[in-house]
Write a protein that holds these residues in place. Sequence first.
Motif, PDB file in Angstrom:
ATOM      1  N   UNK A  19       0.822  -1.205   0.000  1.00 48.16           N
ATOM      2  CA  UNK A  19       0.000   0.000   0.000  1.00 48.16           C
ATOM      3  C   UNK A  19       0.861   1.262   0.000  1.00 48.16           C
ATOM      4  N   UNK A  20       1.843   1.300   0.884  1.00 50.28           N
ATOM      5  CA  UNK A  20       2.634   2.519   1.031  1.00 50.28           C
ATOM      6  C   UNK A  20       3.567   2.766  -0.158  1.00 50.28           C
ATOM      7  N   UNK A  21       3.975   1.716  -0.863  1.00 49.01           N
ATOM      8  CA  UNK A  21       4.839   1.911  -2.032  1.00 49.01           C
ATOM      9  C   UNK A  21       4.045   1.947  -3.337  1.00 49.01           C
ATOM     10  N   UNK A  22       3.222   0.943  -3.582  1.00 55.05           N
ATOM     11  CA  UNK A  22       2.521   0.837  -4.865  1.00 55.05           C
ATOM     12  C   UNK A  22       1.356   1.809  -5.000  1.00 55.05           C
ATOM     13  N   UNK A  23       0.700   2.156  -3.906  1.00 53.16           N
ATOM     14  CA  UNK A  23      -0.453   3.060  -3.962  1.00 53.16           C
ATOM     15  C   UNK A  23      -0.043   4.491  -3.611  1.00 53.16           C
ATOM     16  N   UNK A  24       0.615   4.673  -2.467  1.00 50.74           N
ATOM     17  CA  UNK A  24       0.972   6.021  -2.047  1.00 50.74           C
ATOM     18  C   UNK A  24       2.215   6.561  -2.749  1.00 50.74           C
ATOM     19  N   UNK A  25       3.109   5.679  -3.188  1.00 49.70           N
ATOM     20  CA  UNK A  25       4.290   6.120  -3.927  1.00 49.70           C
ATOM     21  C   UNK A  25       5.554   6.295  -3.109  1.00 49.70           C
ATOM     22  N   UNK A  36      11.162 -14.575  13.004  1.00 50.45           N
ATOM     23  CA  UNK A  36      10.507 -15.384  11.975  1.00 50.45           C
ATOM     24  C   UNK A  36       9.590 -14.593  11.053  1.00 50.45           C
ATOM     25  N   UNK A  37       8.864 -13.586  11.578  1.00 54.01           N
ATOM     26  CA  UNK A  37       7.889 -12.923  10.724  1.00 54.01           C
ATOM     27  C   UNK A  37       8.000 -11.404  10.688  1.00 54.01           C
ATOM     28  N   UNK A  38       8.563 -10.785  11.705  1.00 54.84           N
ATOM     29  CA  UNK A  38       8.635  -9.327  11.751  1.00 54.84           C
ATOM     30  C   UNK A  38       9.887  -8.810  11.049  1.00 54.84           C
ATOM     31  N   UNK A  39       9.791  -7.546  10.608  1.00 55.53           N
ATOM     32  CA  UNK A  39      10.899  -6.912   9.908  1.00 55.53           C
ATOM     33  C   UNK A  39      11.035  -5.467  10.374  1.00 55.53           C
ATOM     34  N   UNK A  40      12.252  -4.947  10.296  1.00 54.05           N
ATOM     35  CA  UNK A  40      12.480  -3.512  10.447  1.00 54.05           C
ATOM     36  C   UNK A  40      12.289  -2.971   9.043  1.00 54.05           C
ATOM     37  N   UNK A  41      11.095  -2.454   8.778  1.00 51.72           N
ATOM     38  CA  UNK A  41      10.675  -2.117   7.430  1.00 51.72           C
ATOM     39  C   UNK A  41      10.339  -0.635   7.376  1.00 51.72           C
ATOM     40  N   UNK A  42      11.141   0.127   6.645  1.00 45.14           N
ATOM     41  CA  UNK A  42      10.894   1.559   6.554  1.00 45.14           C
ATOM     42  C   UNK A  42      10.715   1.981   5.099  1.00 45.14           C
ATOM     43  N   UNK A  43       9.956   3.052   4.941  1.00 48.74           N
ATOM     44  CA  UNK A  43       9.768   3.676   3.636  1.00 48.74           C
ATOM     45  C   UNK A  43      10.081   5.160   3.771  1.00 48.74           C
ATOM     46  N   UNK A  44      10.381   5.779   2.626  1.00 47.23           N
ATOM     47  CA  UNK A  44      10.652   7.211   2.585  1.00 47.23           C
ATOM     48  C   UNK A  44       9.932   7.810   1.387  1.00 47.23           C
ATOM     49  N   UNK A  45       9.816   9.106   1.383  1.00 48.35           N
ATOM     50  CA  UNK A  45       9.251   9.805   0.241  1.00 48.35           C
ATOM     51  C   UNK A  45      10.180   9.642  -0.956  1.00 48.35           C
ATOM     52  N   UNK A  46       9.612   9.362  -2.118  1.00 46.56           N
ATOM     53  CA  UNK A  46      10.412   9.279  -3.342  1.00 46.56           C
ATOM     54  C   UNK A  46      11.067  10.629  -3.633  1.00 46.56           C
ATOM     55  N   UNK A  47      10.446  11.707  -3.162  1.00 45.81           N
ATOM     56  CA  UNK A  47      10.978  13.056  -3.367  1.00 45.81           C
ATOM     57  C   UNK A  47      12.114  13.395  -2.408  1.00 45.81           C
ATOM     58  N   UNK A  48      12.192  12.676  -1.283  1.00 48.50           N
ATOM     59  CA  UNK A  48      13.233  12.916  -0.281  1.00 48.50           C
ATOM     60  C   UNK A  48      13.788  11.587   0.220  1.00 48.50           C
ATOM     61  N   UNK A  49      14.573  10.889  -0.615  1.00 48.30           N
ATOM     62  CA  UNK A  49      15.056   9.557  -0.241  1.00 48.30           C
ATOM     63  C   UNK A  49      15.947   9.524   1.003  1.00 48.30           C
ATOM     64  N   UNK A  50      16.496  10.680   1.399  1.00 46.88           N
ATOM     65  CA  UNK A  50      17.318  10.743   2.610  1.00 46.88           C
ATOM     66  C   UNK A  50      16.582  11.462   3.734  1.00 46.88           C
ATOM     67  N   UNK A  51      15.266  11.628   3.553  1.00 46.58           N
ATOM     68  CA  UNK A  51      14.455  12.334   4.534  1.00 46.58           C
ATOM     69  C   UNK A  51      13.964  11.408   5.636  1.00 46.58           C
ATOM     70  N   UNK A  52      12.921  11.852   6.313  1.00 46.73           N
ATOM     71  CA  UNK A  52      12.336  11.118   7.441  1.00 46.73           C
ATOM     72  C   UNK A  52      11.851   9.749   6.975  1.00 46.73           C
ATOM     73  N   UNK A  53      12.188   8.725   7.751  1.00 46.97           N
ATOM     74  CA  UNK A  53      11.739   7.362   7.457  1.00 46.97           C
ATOM     75  C   UNK A  53      10.449   7.073   8.219  1.00 46.97           C
ATOM     76  N   UNK A  54       9.568   6.309   7.575  1.00 45.95           N
ATOM     77  CA  UNK A  54       8.334   5.857   8.198  1.00 45.95           C
ATOM     78  C   UNK A  54       8.473   4.360   8.444  1.00 45.95           C
TER      79      UNK A  54
END
Length: 130
Positions: A19-25, A36-54
């Motif tokens: 959702x956060x990558x394919x829909x929101x961008x 086994x199942x959890x991940x440290x999974x972060x996304x960033x704005x495509x406009x600010x790849x070195x900006x705040x991580x979610x």
Amino acid sequence: MKIQLTSVFVDDQAKALHFYTEILGFVMKHDVPLGEKDRWLTVVSAEEPHGVELLLEPAGHPAVKPYRDTLVQDGIPLAQFAVDDVRAEYERLSGLGVRFTQEPLEMGPVTTAVFDDTCGNLIQIATTPQ
């Protein structure tokens, strides 16, 4: 001091990543397995790849469900994202099947809309004067 990382609790990290990558961008920044199942999974704005991580944080802690359920029931967004044009983003996301709980609403100089992120959260988008 600056904000480097913030998080949203998600029911399913794979679904959230889609959702956060394919829909929101957003763009995936980190994907580190944690057991086994959890991940440290972060996304960033495509406009600010070195900006705040979610961080797409697993919602497994017992306090998360009542907290998020109450926010959703009361219509309170868990997070807010800035967009250049709320109305245009509303149209784009609606066209992709995103369910909005609040259509674009002008509140003085700010325009907002609120959508369901499909992962247990309401998210607000906002355009503010520059």
